[in-house]
Design a protein around this motif. Structure first.
Motif, short mmCIF file in Angstrom:
data_model
loop_
_atom_site.label_atom_id
_atom_site.label_comp_id
_atom_site.label_asym_id
_atom_site.label_seq_id
_atom_site.Cartn_x
_atom_site.Cartn_y
_atom_site.Cartn_z
N LYS A 13 -12.52 2.10 6.45
CA LYS A 13 -13.19 1.55 7.64
C LYS A 13 -12.94 0.04 7.73
CE LYS A 13 -16.14 1.60 11.13
NZ LYS A 13 -16.23 0.17 11.44
N GLN A 14 -13.03 -0.66 6.61
CA GLN A 14 -12.80 -2.10 6.62
C GLN A 14 -11.36 -2.43 7.02
OE1 GLN A 14 -14.05 -2.76 2.55
NE2 GLN A 14 -15.95 -3.78 3.19
N ILE A 15 -10.41 -1.66 6.51
CA ILE A 15 -9.02 -1.90 6.86
C ILE A 15 -8.76 -1.60 8.33
CG2 ILE A 15 -6.65 -1.03 6.51
CD1 ILE A 15 -7.22 -0.91 3.56
N GLU A 16 -9.33 -0.51 8.83
CA GLU A 16 -9.15 -0.15 10.24
C GLU A 16 -9.71 -1.24 11.16
OE1 GLU A 16 -10.98 3.65 10.56
OE2 GLU A 16 -9.14 4.75 10.06
N ASP A 17 -10.81 -1.86 10.75
CA ASP A 17 -11.42 -2.91 11.56
C ASP A 17 -10.53 -4.16 11.66
OD1 ASP A 17 -13.62 -1.34 12.03
OD2 ASP A 17 -14.88 -2.26 10.47
N TYR A 18 -9.74 -4.40 10.63
CA TYR A 18 -8.90 -5.61 10.59
C TYR A 18 -7.40 -5.26 10.54
CZ TYR A 18 -13.26 -8.02 9.56
OH TYR A 18 -14.55 -8.52 9.63
N LEU A 19 -7.06 -4.08 11.02
CA LEU A 19 -5.68 -3.62 10.90
C LEU A 19 -4.67 -4.54 11.59
CD1 LEU A 19 -3.90 -1.44 9.66
CD2 LEU A 19 -4.16 -0.11 11.76
N PRO A 20 -4.88 -4.97 12.84
CA PRO A 20 -3.86 -5.81 13.50
C PRO A 20 -3.48 -7.07 12.72
CG PRO A 20 -5.40 -4.98 15.11
CD PRO A 20 -5.97 -4.62 13.77
N PRO A 21 -4.46 -7.90 12.26
CA PRO A 21 -4.06 -9.09 11.49
C PRO A 21 -3.46 -8.74 10.13
CG PRO A 21 -6.45 -8.90 11.56
CD PRO A 21 -5.92 -7.92 12.54
N LEU A 22 -3.92 -7.63 9.52
CA LEU A 22 -3.36 -7.20 8.24
C LEU A 22 -1.90 -6.80 8.41
CD1 LEU A 22 -6.29 -5.08 6.75
CD2 LEU A 22 -5.43 -7.26 5.88
N VAL A 23 -1.64 -6.04 9.46
CA VAL A 23 -0.28 -5.59 9.74
C VAL A 23 0.63 -6.78 10.00
CG1 VAL A 23 1.16 -4.45 11.48
CG2 VAL A 23 -0.84 -3.28 10.54
N SER A 24 0.16 -7.73 10.79
CA SER A 24 0.95 -8.91 11.09
C SER A 24 1.30 -9.68 9.83
CB SER A 24 0.17 -9.82 12.05
OG SER A 24 0.88 -11.00 12.32
N THR A 25 0.33 -9.80 8.92
CA THR A 25 0.56 -10.53 7.66
C THR A 25 1.57 -9.79 6.79
OG1 THR A 25 -1.70 -11.39 7.73
CG2 THR A 25 -0.55 -11.46 5.61
N GLN A 46 2.19 -0.08 0.99
CA GLN A 46 1.92 1.22 0.39
C GLN A 46 0.42 1.51 0.37
OE1 GLN A 46 3.11 1.69 -3.72
NE2 GLN A 46 3.45 3.87 -3.47
N THR A 47 -0.37 0.48 0.10
CA THR A 47 -1.82 0.64 0.13
C THR A 47 -2.30 0.95 1.54
OG1 THR A 47 -2.04 -0.94 -1.70
CG2 THR A 47 -4.02 -0.46 -0.41
N LEU A 48 -1.74 0.25 2.52
CA LEU A 48 -2.08 0.54 3.92
C LEU A 48 -1.71 1.97 4.28
CD1 LEU A 48 -0.93 -2.66 5.89
CD2 LEU A 48 -3.27 -1.82 5.62
N TYR A 49 -0.56 2.40 3.79
CA TYR A 49 -0.08 3.76 4.11
C TYR A 49 -1.02 4.81 3.51
CZ TYR A 49 2.98 7.81 4.46
OH TYR A 49 3.49 9.05 4.75
N LYS A 50 -1.44 4.58 2.28
CA LYS A 50 -2.33 5.54 1.62
C LYS A 50 -3.65 5.68 2.37
CE LYS A 50 -0.58 5.03 -3.11
NZ LYS A 50 -0.88 4.52 -4.48
N LEU A 51 -4.14 4.57 2.93
CA LEU A 51 -5.44 4.58 3.60
C LEU A 51 -5.35 4.95 5.07
CD1 LEU A 51 -7.02 1.41 1.97
CD2 LEU A 51 -7.76 3.76 1.62
N GLU A 55 -0.53 5.64 10.93
CA GLU A 55 -0.93 4.47 11.72
C GLU A 55 -0.30 3.20 11.15
OE1 GLU A 55 -5.05 2.42 13.49
OE2 GLU A 55 -5.13 4.18 12.18
N ALA A 56 -0.22 3.10 9.83
CA ALA A 56 0.40 1.94 9.19
C ALA A 56 1.91 1.94 9.45
CB ALA A 56 0.13 1.95 7.69
N VAL A 57 2.51 3.13 9.38
CA VAL A 57 3.95 3.25 9.65
C VAL A 57 4.26 2.84 11.08
CG1 VAL A 57 5.89 4.85 9.81
CG2 VAL A 57 4.25 5.07 7.94
#
Length: 274
Positions: A13-25, A46-51, A55-57
């Motif tokens: 849930k925390q990653i989904e809430d901040y996914l756009p800036p995380l992806v950009s980084t 890889q951590t993003l992919y697991k969670l 969507e991460a791909v």
């Protein structure tokens, strides 16, 4: 490294809430000039992919592919480095997403070069895409070869790039995938088009000369296909067969080849009687 540790401790849930800036980084770090940074970025991906799964791909890979496709920008090589880092960790899952885009025809030079570079880091999974990769590359070799014969300088350069790409691919396949890959590769020698057969046989020769794994279990099937091609009516095919057989003789120990003498004798007798 800090981002990777944060991601590993975060909830979905925390990653989904901040996914756009995380992806950009992560995207930016994957294209960093420093190899250690790219590696840590790949671990973070890889951590993003697991969670987050696909969507991460969908958020990261298309952007990298767009940058790889544009060799006029300064990010082309960096994006390719980043893509390779990601594929080192998730080749089996990501190759089916990436390879079809690179195989869009007519293939461009950036896509040809990218496919060859990617192959060098995905040898353990490459054979799984052989049925998609080899027919397209063989057809592109036929197309550019025909244009090159009409004095098309660009086509001649593309043809050389395609040959280099094929060599990287056939050299990268690991022992566990050789049988699978060889079956698909030999299919390209049986086309109704003599030009396609020629390049199919030449690819077999590149595999024999370039792959350093122990492909002794596949020697019989290689001999059967190549010797069978000696009944071909096309001179270019026959020259390619001769060259590929010469490569096989150089690549395998003489005592191993001697074990196939009886098989070859019976095959030749059968061919003559037909």
């Amino acid at each position: 490294l800090g981002l990777t540790e944060v991601l590993q401790c975060a909830t979905r849930k925390q990653i989904e809430d901040y996914l756009p800036p995380l992806v950009s980084t992560v995207q930016e770090a994957l294209c960093d000039s420093d190899q250690d940074v790219r590696h840590q970025a790949a671990v973070a991906f890889q951590t993003l992919y697991k969670l987050c799964g696909s969507e991460a791909v969908d958020a990261v890979v298309p952007v990298l592919l767009d940058q790889v496709s544009d060799d006029t920008s300064g990010n082309h090589e960096k994006a390719l480095f980043g893509l390779c880092q990601v594929l080192k960790l998730r080749s089996k899952e990501l190759l089916p997403e990436i390879v079809p885009r690179l195989l869009a025809t007519p293939m461009s030079r950036p896509h040809i070069n990218a496919l060859g570079t990617i192959a060098e880091v995905t040898g353990s999974s490459l054979h799984l895409l052989a049925s998609k990769i080899l027919p397209v590359l063989t057809s592109e070799l036929v197309r550019t070869d025909a244009l090159a014969k009409d004095d098309d300088a660009d086509a001649r350069e593309l043809n050389k790039a395609l040959e280099a790409c094929v060599l990287k691919i056939v050299s990268a396949v690991e022992e566990s995938g050789i049988q699978w890959f060889a079956v698909e590769m030999l299919k390209e020698c049986n086309s109704e088009d003599p030009a396609h057969r020629k390049w199919g046989v030449k690819i077999v020769g590149q595999f024999i000369a370039g792959n350093q794994t122990d492909f002794a279990p596949q020697v019989t099937m290689l001999l059967k296909e190549l010797v069978g091609c000696f009944t071909d009516f096309d001179t270019d095919v026959l020259v390619a067969v001769r060259d590929s057989l010469n490569a096989l003789v150089k690549a395998r120990p003489i005592d191993e080849l001697m074990e196939h003498i009886e098989f070859l004798r019976n095959m030749i007798v059968s061919m003559c009687s037909d």
